[in-house]
Motif scaffolding. Structure first.
Motif, PDB file in Angstrom:
ATOM      1  N   GLY A  69     -45.547  24.524   9.984  1.00 57.57           N
ATOM      2  CA  GLY A  69     -44.199  24.294  10.509  1.00 57.57           C
ATOM      3  C   GLY A  69     -43.400  23.424   9.565  1.00 57.57           C
ATOM      4  O   GLY A  69     -43.887  22.975   8.517  1.00 57.57           O
ATOM      5  N   LYS A  70     -42.162  23.146   9.947  1.00 62.45           N
ATOM      6  CA  LYS A  70     -41.274  22.418   9.042  1.00 62.45           C
ATOM      7  C   LYS A  70     -41.645  20.952   8.883  1.00 62.45           C
ATOM      8  O   LYS A  70     -41.136  20.272   8.009  1.00 62.45           O
ATOM      9  N   GLY A  71     -42.517  20.451   9.712  1.00 66.47           N
ATOM     10  CA  GLY A  71     -42.958  19.064   9.569  1.00 66.47           C
ATOM     11  C   GLY A  71     -42.106  18.102  10.373  1.00 66.47           C
ATOM     12  O   GLY A  71     -41.170  18.488  11.061  1.00 66.47           O
ATOM     13  N   ILE A  72     -42.434  16.844  10.248  1.00 63.44           N
ATOM     14  CA  ILE A  72     -41.757  15.784  10.984  1.00 63.44           C
ATOM     15  C   ILE A  72     -41.071  14.875   9.976  1.00 63.44           C
ATOM     16  O   ILE A  72     -41.702  14.403   9.027  1.00 63.44           O
ATOM     17  N   ALA A  73     -39.804  14.632  10.178  1.00 67.42           N
ATOM     18  CA  ALA A  73     -39.050  13.746   9.289  1.00 67.42           C
ATOM     19  C   ALA A  73     -39.620  12.332   9.366  1.00 67.42           C
ATOM     20  O   ALA A  73     -40.057  11.882  10.428  1.00 67.42           O
ATOM     21  N   LYS A  74     -39.596  11.651   8.241  1.00 61.28           N
ATOM     22  CA  LYS A  74     -40.162  10.302   8.146  1.00 61.28           C
ATOM     23  C   LYS A  74     -39.572   9.359   9.202  1.00 61.28           C
ATOM     24  O   LYS A  74     -40.292   8.566   9.798  1.00 61.28           O
ATOM     25  N   GLN A  75     -38.286   9.471   9.454  1.00 64.48           N
ATOM     26  CA  GLN A  75     -37.651   8.572  10.428  1.00 64.48           C
ATOM     27  C   GLN A  75     -38.108   8.850  11.863  1.00 64.48           C
ATOM     28  O   GLN A  75     -37.939   8.012  12.740  1.00 64.48           O
ATOM     29  N   ASP A  76     -38.697  10.023  12.111  1.00 68.10           N
ATOM     30  CA  ASP A  76     -39.168  10.356  13.462  1.00 68.10           C
ATOM     31  C   ASP A  76     -40.591   9.887  13.738  1.00 68.10           C
ATOM     32  O   ASP A  76     -41.011   9.853  14.903  1.00 68.10           O
ATOM     33  N   PHE A  77     -41.347   9.526  12.703  1.00 72.45           N
ATOM     34  CA  PHE A  77     -42.740   9.115  12.894  1.00 72.45           C
ATOM     35  C   PHE A  77     -42.916   8.002  13.936  1.00 72.45           C
ATOM     36  O   PHE A  77     -43.788   8.108  14.795  1.00 72.45           O
ATOM     37  N   PRO A  78     -42.115   6.935  13.894  1.00 71.08           N
ATOM     38  CA  PRO A  78     -42.338   5.867  14.880  1.00 71.08           C
ATOM     39  C   PRO A  78     -42.116   6.300  16.322  1.00 71.08           C
ATOM     40  O   PRO A  78     -42.641   5.689  17.244  1.00 71.08           O
ATOM     41  N   LYS A  79     -41.345   7.380  16.546  1.00 70.19           N
ATOM     42  CA  LYS A  79     -40.975   7.786  17.900  1.00 70.19           C
ATOM     43  C   LYS A  79     -41.756   8.988  18.408  1.00 70.19           C
ATOM     44  O   LYS A  79     -41.701   9.301  19.591  1.00 70.19           O
ATOM     45  N   ILE A  80     -42.486   9.667  17.536  1.00 68.43           N
ATOM     46  CA  ILE A  80     -43.082  10.954  17.883  1.00 68.43           C
ATOM     47  C   ILE A  80     -44.099  10.867  19.033  1.00 68.43           C
ATOM     48  O   ILE A  80     -44.279  11.826  19.776  1.00 68.43           O
ATOM     49  N   LEU A  81     -44.717   9.713  19.216  1.00 71.96           N
ATOM     50  CA  LEU A  81     -45.696   9.561  20.298  1.00 71.96           C
ATOM     51  C   LEU A  81     -45.089   9.002  21.581  1.00 71.96           C
ATOM     52  O   LEU A  81     -45.792   8.826  22.568  1.00 71.96           O
ATOM     53  N   ASP A  82     -43.786   8.735  21.563  1.00 70.69           N
ATOM     54  CA  ASP A  82     -43.092   8.289  22.777  1.00 70.69           C
ATOM     55  C   ASP A  82     -42.890   9.475  23.702  1.00 70.69           C
ATOM     56  O   ASP A  82     -42.556  10.569  23.265  1.00 70.69           O
ATOM     57  N   GLY A  83     -43.075   9.252  24.981  1.00 65.32           N
ATOM     58  CA  GLY A  83     -42.816  10.306  25.943  1.00 65.32           C
ATOM     59  C   GLY A  83     -41.357  10.730  25.917  1.00 65.32           C
ATOM     60  O   GLY A  83     -40.469   9.914  25.669  1.00 65.32           O
ATOM     61  N   PHE A  84     -41.105  11.995  26.099  1.00 65.31           N
ATOM     62  CA  PHE A  84     -39.783  12.604  26.180  1.00 65.31           C
ATOM     63  C   PHE A  84     -39.048  12.705  24.850  1.00 65.31           C
ATOM     64  O   PHE A  84     -37.931  13.202  24.808  1.00 65.31           O
ATOM     65  N   TYR A  85     -39.633  12.233  23.748  1.00 60.92           N
ATOM     66  CA  TYR A  85     -38.933  12.293  22.467  1.00 60.92           C
ATOM     67  C   TYR A  85     -39.117  13.674  21.846  1.00 60.92           C
ATOM     68  O   TYR A  85     -40.215  14.204  21.784  1.00 60.92           O
ATOM     69  N   ARG A  86     -38.039  14.255  21.386  1.00 64.52           N
ATOM     70  CA  ARG A  86     -38.074  15.560  20.722  1.00 64.52           C
ATOM     71  C   ARG A  86     -37.342  15.428  19.399  1.00 64.52           C
ATOM     72  O   ARG A  86     -36.190  14.996  19.367  1.00 64.52           O
ATOM     73  N   THR A  87     -37.992  15.792  18.300  1.00 60.93           N
ATOM     74  CA  THR A  87     -37.365  15.665  16.985  1.00 60.93           C
ATOM     75  C   THR A  87     -36.195  16.618  16.819  1.00 60.93           C
ATOM     76  O   THR A  87     -35.255  16.324  16.113  1.00 60.93           O
ATOM     77  N   ASP A  88     -36.259  17.755  17.476  1.00 60.20           N
ATOM     78  CA  ASP A  88     -35.207  18.754  17.375  1.00 60.20           C
ATOM     79  C   ASP A  88     -34.649  19.019  18.772  1.00 60.20           C
ATOM     80  O   ASP A  88     -35.210  19.798  19.523  1.00 60.20           O
ATOM     81  N   PRO A  89     -33.526  18.364  19.143  1.00 67.51           N
ATOM     82  CA  PRO A  89     -32.984  18.526  20.497  1.00 67.51           C
ATOM     83  C   PRO A  89     -32.664  19.972  20.853  1.00 67.51           C
ATOM     84  O   PRO A  89     -32.680  20.344  22.017  1.00 67.51           O
ATOM     85  N   SER A  95     -38.064  25.865  24.221  1.00 72.26           N
ATOM     86  CA  SER A  95     -39.487  25.740  24.518  1.00 72.26           C
ATOM     87  C   SER A  95     -39.786  25.134  25.881  1.00 72.26           C
ATOM     88  O   SER A  95     -40.923  25.159  26.330  1.00 72.26           O
ATOM     89  N   GLY A  96     -38.783  24.561  26.524  1.00 73.38           N
ATOM     90  CA  GLY A  96     -39.025  23.926  27.812  1.00 73.38           C
ATOM     91  C   GLY A  96     -39.904  22.711  27.662  1.00 73.38           C
ATOM     92  O   GLY A  96     -40.081  22.183  26.577  1.00 73.38           O
ATOM     93  N   GLY A  97     -40.489  22.245  28.738  1.00 74.33           N
ATOM     94  CA  GLY A  97     -41.384  21.100  28.680  1.00 74.33           C
ATOM     95  C   GLY A  97     -40.623  19.791  28.595  1.00 74.33           C
ATOM     96  O   GLY A  97     -39.403  19.754  28.456  1.00 74.33           O
ATOM     97  N   PHE A  98     -41.380  18.721  28.676  1.00 70.02           N
ATOM     98  CA  PHE A  98     -40.784  17.393  28.689  1.00 70.02           C
ATOM     99  C   PHE A  98     -41.198  16.543  27.497  1.00 70.02           C
ATOM    100  O   PHE A  98     -40.943  15.358  27.472  1.00 70.02           O
ATOM    101  N   CYS A  99     -41.886  17.134  26.545  1.00 74.33           N
ATOM    102  CA  CYS A  99     -42.311  16.416  25.335  1.00 74.33           C
ATOM    103  C   CYS A  99     -43.237  15.249  25.649  1.00 74.33           C
ATOM    104  O   CYS A  99     -43.142  14.191  25.039  1.00 74.33           O
ATOM    105  N   LEU A 100     -44.120  15.444  26.582  1.00 75.61           N
ATOM    106  CA  LEU A 100     -45.063  14.391  26.950  1.00 75.61           C
ATOM    107  C   LEU A 100     -46.436  14.598  26.326  1.00 75.61           C
ATOM    108  O   LEU A 100     -47.262  13.694  26.363  1.00 75.61           O
ATOM    109  N   GLY A 101     -46.695  15.759  25.745  1.00 83.09           N
ATOM    110  CA  GLY A 101     -48.025  16.095  25.254  1.00 83.09           C
ATOM    111  C   GLY A 101     -48.610  15.087  24.294  1.00 83.09           C
ATOM    112  O   GLY A 101     -49.726  14.592  24.497  1.00 83.09           O
ATOM    113  N   LEU A 102     -47.887  14.765  23.221  1.00 79.43           N
ATOM    114  CA  LEU A 102     -48.433  13.840  22.226  1.00 79.43           C
ATOM    115  C   LEU A 102     -48.598  12.434  22.801  1.00 79.43           C
ATOM    116  O   LEU A 102     -49.550  11.730  22.461  1.00 79.43           O
TER     117      LEU A 102
END
Length: 123
Positions: A69-89, A95-102
């Motif tokens: 995949g296209k990867g995760i931008a460096k500025q998104d790394f600190p937030k990627i494990l937060d619930g509800f955070y999506r790098t691409d709004p 895709s649906g979902g609530f971005c809670l998986g990670l």
């Protein structure tokens, strides 16, 4: 998940070290693996690639999932494990979902980490 991988035309490769034993809560470990694989599938382009590896170093299991995949931008790394955070709004409707998986996976790993013991089976 095999059906989704086939439907998307994703090439799945894996390298799993033999004879690894993990003394842990097997249901929680399966849940983490499922979350990570599901996430890799969701963010892999059609006809893309997912590589999985499982090794052991001393008493630590190392499990990696890498996708094309296209990867995760460096500025998104600190937030990627937060619930509800999506790098691409824009993916919210797609895709649906609530971005809670990670976030859930991280919580499970943090709770299991102190008790898990990994070793290689002796032949």
């Amino acid at each position: 998940m095999e059906a989704i991988v086939i439907e998307k035309g994703i090439n799945l490769s894996y390298s799993i070290e033999p004879d690894i034993i993990v003394k842990s809560d097997s249901e929680r470990v399966k849940q983490v693996v499922t979350i990570l694989l599901d996430n890799a599938i969701d963010y892999t382009n059609d006809t893309g690639q997912i590589d999985i590896s499982l090794t052991i170093s001393k008493r630590h299991m190392m499990f990696f999932i890498k996708n094309s995949g296209k990867g995760i931008a460096k500025q998104d790394f600190p937030k990627i494990l937060d619930g509800f955070y999506r790098t691409d709004p824009s993916r919210t409707q797609e895709s649906g979902g609530f971005c809670l998986g990670l976030s859930i996976a991280k919580t499970i790993i943090d709770r299991l980490r102190w008790q898990d013991i990994c070793h290689k089976r002796r032949k």
